[in-house]
Design an enzyme around this catalytic site. Structure first.
Site, PDB file in Angstrom:
ATOM      1  N   MET A  89      38.448  29.624  43.559  1.00  0.00           N
ATOM      2  CA  MET A  89      38.576  29.163  42.300  1.00  0.00           C
ATOM      3  C   MET A  89      37.413  27.906  41.738  1.00  0.00           C
ATOM      4  O   MET A  89      37.343  26.783  41.955  1.00  0.00           O
ATOM      5  CB  MET A  89      40.184  28.417  41.413  1.00  0.00           C
ATOM      6  N   ARG A  90      36.084  28.461  42.796  1.00  0.00           N
ATOM      7  CA  ARG A  90      35.422  27.212  42.636  1.00  0.00           C
ATOM      8  C   ARG A  90      33.994  27.729  42.103  1.00  0.00           C
ATOM      9  O   ARG A  90      33.799  29.342  42.558  1.00  0.00           O
ATOM     10  CB  ARG A  90      35.023  26.989  44.495  1.00  0.00           C
ATOM     11  N   HIS A 140      37.124  39.754  38.240  1.00  0.00           N
ATOM     12  CA  HIS A 140      37.995  39.185  36.963  1.00  0.00           C
ATOM     13  C   HIS A 140      39.443  39.858  35.319  1.00  0.00           C
ATOM     14  O   HIS A 140      38.295  40.885  35.466  1.00  0.00           O
ATOM     15  CB  HIS A 140      36.544  38.736  36.102  1.00  0.00           C
ATOM     16  N   ALA A 177      46.063  47.804  37.972  1.00  0.00           N
ATOM     17  CA  ALA A 177      45.059  47.367  38.132  1.00  0.00           C
ATOM     18  C   ALA A 177      43.856  46.791  38.541  1.00  0.00           C
ATOM     19  O   ALA A 177      42.787  47.944  39.352  1.00  0.00           O
ATOM     20  CB  ALA A 177      44.348  47.895  36.212  1.00  0.00           C
ATOM     21  N   GLU A 178      43.816  45.683  38.763  1.00  0.00           N
ATOM     22  CA  GLU A 178      43.049  45.093  39.395  1.00  0.00           C
ATOM     23  C   GLU A 178      43.110  46.300  40.634  1.00  0.00           C
ATOM     24  O   GLU A 178      42.526  45.779  42.093  1.00  0.00           O
ATOM     25  CB  GLU A 178      43.442  43.563  39.696  1.00  0.00           C
ATOM     26  N   GLY A 238      46.979  35.558  45.762  1.00  0.00           N
ATOM     27  CA  GLY A 238      45.989  36.583  47.129  1.00  0.00           C
ATOM     28  C   GLY A 238      46.684  37.521  47.005  1.00  0.00           C
ATOM     29  O   GLY A 238      46.249  38.610  48.350  1.00  0.00           O
ATOM     30  N   SER A 239      46.872  38.330  46.416  1.00  0.00           N
ATOM     31  CA  SER A 239      47.743  39.731  45.934  1.00  0.00           C
ATOM     32  C   SER A 239      46.152  40.372  45.894  1.00  0.00           C
ATOM     33  O   SER A 239      46.446  42.152  46.349  1.00  0.00           O
ATOM     34  CB  SER A 239      48.182  40.029  44.609  1.00  0.00           C
ATOM     35  N   ARG A 261      28.433  19.800  46.519  1.00  0.00           N
ATOM     36  CA  ARG A 261      28.720  20.471  46.554  1.00  0.00           C
ATOM     37  C   ARG A 261      28.058  21.753  47.561  1.00  0.00           C
ATOM     38  O   ARG A 261      28.623  22.629  48.422  1.00  0.00           O
ATOM     39  CB  ARG A 261      28.578  21.114  45.225  1.00  0.00           C
TER      40      ARG A 261
HETATM   41  C1  GRF Z   1      43.573  37.813  39.636  1.00  0.00           C
HETATM   42  O1  GRF Z   1      43.629  37.741  38.574  1.00  0.00           O
HETATM   43  C2  GRF Z   1      41.303  37.595  39.914  1.00  0.00           C
HETATM   44  O2  GRF Z   1      41.270  38.698  38.771  1.00  0.00           O
HETATM   45  C3  GRF Z   1      40.997  36.544  39.754  1.00  0.00           C
HETATM   46  O3  GRF Z   1      42.115  35.133  39.839  1.00  0.00           O
HETATM   47  C4  GRF Z   1      43.891  36.437  40.202  1.00  0.00           C
HETATM   48  C5  GRF Z   1      43.704  36.042  41.722  1.00  0.00           C
HETATM   49  O4  GRF Z   1      45.219  36.601  41.787  1.00  0.00           O
HETATM   50  N1  GRF Z   1      39.836  36.240  39.303  1.00  0.00           N
HETATM   51  P1  GRF Z   1      45.139  36.504  43.380  1.00  0.00           P
HETATM   52  O5  GRF Z   1      45.343  35.814  43.671  1.00  0.00           O
HETATM   53  O6  GRF Z   1      44.662  37.943  43.879  1.00  0.00           O
HETATM   54  O7  GRF Z   1      46.972  37.227  43.128  1.00  0.00           O
END
Ligand code: GRF
Length: 207
Positions: free
Chosen positions: A95-96, A114, A178-179, A16-17, A70
């Protein structure tokens, strides 16, 4: 919450960062979106505790309770989104895989982050694959979600250098920084209507 802010749900499965980065950004008075709820498909997602600590409502829609069904899982997710009168959905390490039906319901209103410079390195293990490919630049992308995985129109992207001696961990850390910059920027653009996406086929009919 001030009137006029878009109501946002963040969907997580783990750490969850990115969720935290969005929550922090949304604290600014002039930010055009409010984080209303954090949904997780995993009861043990570490991010849930951070959301609660920030005073954000959380809910769990555990995919395992729905077995192979689903559609039922996604109906439960959608019910949460409806109940919270959500305008925009941010996938943040969720992750689904989502079915085209669900994606269609939220078309133009759902973002994903991503850890690669799409269209390079769709899917998992992006940092390992970037190192193996020997690219000089790697990075992160925020995009609108479409039925095909990691393929929607790009809202924001930031590139980072791949440095001599990088490991998956050091590269991942640089990309993650960067995210955390681009997800809040991208959500702002979408919430302000400055980045839009309308799929053909009239999938955006308001309900
Ligand atoms: C991140 O690298 C995101 O790009 C990918 O999954 C990871 C999730 O990290 N889809 P966080 O849970 O937000 O820390």
């Amino acid at each position: 919450m001030s009137a006029g802010k878009k109501r946002v749900a963040i969907l997580i499965s783990g750490r969850g960062s990115n969720m935290v980065a969005l929550i922090e950004a949304a604290k600014a008075e002039d930010y055009p979106a409010a984080i209303v709820v954090v949904l997780s498909n995993r009861p043990d997602a570490a991010g849930l505790a951070h959301a609660r600590a920030a005073g954000i409502e959380t809910a769990i829609v555990d995919h395992r309770q729905f077995g192979e069904n689903r559609a039922a899982f996604e109906q439960a997710l959608d019910a949460q989104l409806q109940q919270h009168r959500i305008d925009l959905v941010c996938l943040a390490g969720f992750m689904r895989l989502l079915t085209p039906g669900f994606v269609g319901l939220w078309s133009g209103r759902m973002l994903n982050i991503h850890p690669a410079l799409l269209p390079q390195f769709k899917g998992l293990d992006t940092h390992r694959r970037a190192l193996e490919a020997g690219v000089e630049h790697h990075g992160a992308t925020v995009h609108f979600v479409v039925p095909e995985m990691d393929s929607g129109p790009i809202v924001a992207q930031e590139s980072v250098p791949v440095l001599e001696g990088d490991t998956e961990e050091t590269l991942a850390r640089r990309v993650l920084e960067a995210e955390h910059r681009i997800y809040p920027q991208a959500l702002r653009l979408v919430a302000e209507g400055r980045a839009t996406f309308s799929a053909s086929g009239g999938q955006q009919t308001p309900r």
